[in-house]
Design a protein around this motif. Structure first.
Motif: not given
Length: 153
Positions: A94, A67, A65, A135-140, A133
């Motif tokens: 973020d 992330y 990921s 939404d990047d696959a559940g990440h704000t 905002t």
């Protein structure tokens, strides 16, 4: 994390960074040291920090990921990619502090918020306007449109 939402031309440069920073941080170039530093109160001469992620060794054929901290952090003295987006493009990060309402302008924070975007106050000049905002696959992520320099009233 940094995402290019509405694409367009951009200028990119490769610089060493002065401290551990997350992708999507806002930085300025220190020409005397040749390093990118976390932006401090600046709203115009800023760049988004990115990184060319190439997993190495036993992780080279594994999907990781973006992330994951190993891919999302540019370590001190590593080479980072400085992105200077042009007017009209939209970017999401973020690396923000505080709250934003649609239409607010952003500048780099100070003190503990250096390198993060905060809401611009009166007399600050900004090139980033908050549009909502993402939404990047559940990440704000917080999405900003690049605008001509604007002085907040």
């Amino acid at each position: 994390m940094l995402r290019n939402i509405i694409t367009g031309s951009k200028v990119t440069e490769i610089y060493k960074v002065s401290a551990d920073l997350k992708r999507g941080s806002v930085v300025t170039k220190n020409l005397s040291t040749g390093k990118a530093e976390p932006a401090d109160g600046e709203g115009v001469q800023i760049y988004f920090l990115d990184k060319d992620n190439q997993p190495q060794g036993h992780l080279s054929d594994v999907e990781i990921s973006q992330y994951d901290s190993s891919l999302d952090t540019v370590k001190a003295n590593e080479l980072g990619v400085l992105v200077k987006p042009i007017v009209g493009t939209q970017w999401a990060t973020d690396q923000v502090s505080g709250t934003f309402s649609v239409g607010d302008y952003a500048v780099a924070g100070t003190a503990a918020n250096k390198g993060k975007l905060i809401k611009a106050v009166a007399t600050k000049v900004s090139t980033l306007k908050y549009v909502g905002t993402y939404d990047d696959a559940g990440h704000t992520l917080y999405q900003f449109e690049v605008v001509n320099p604007f002085t907040v009233a």
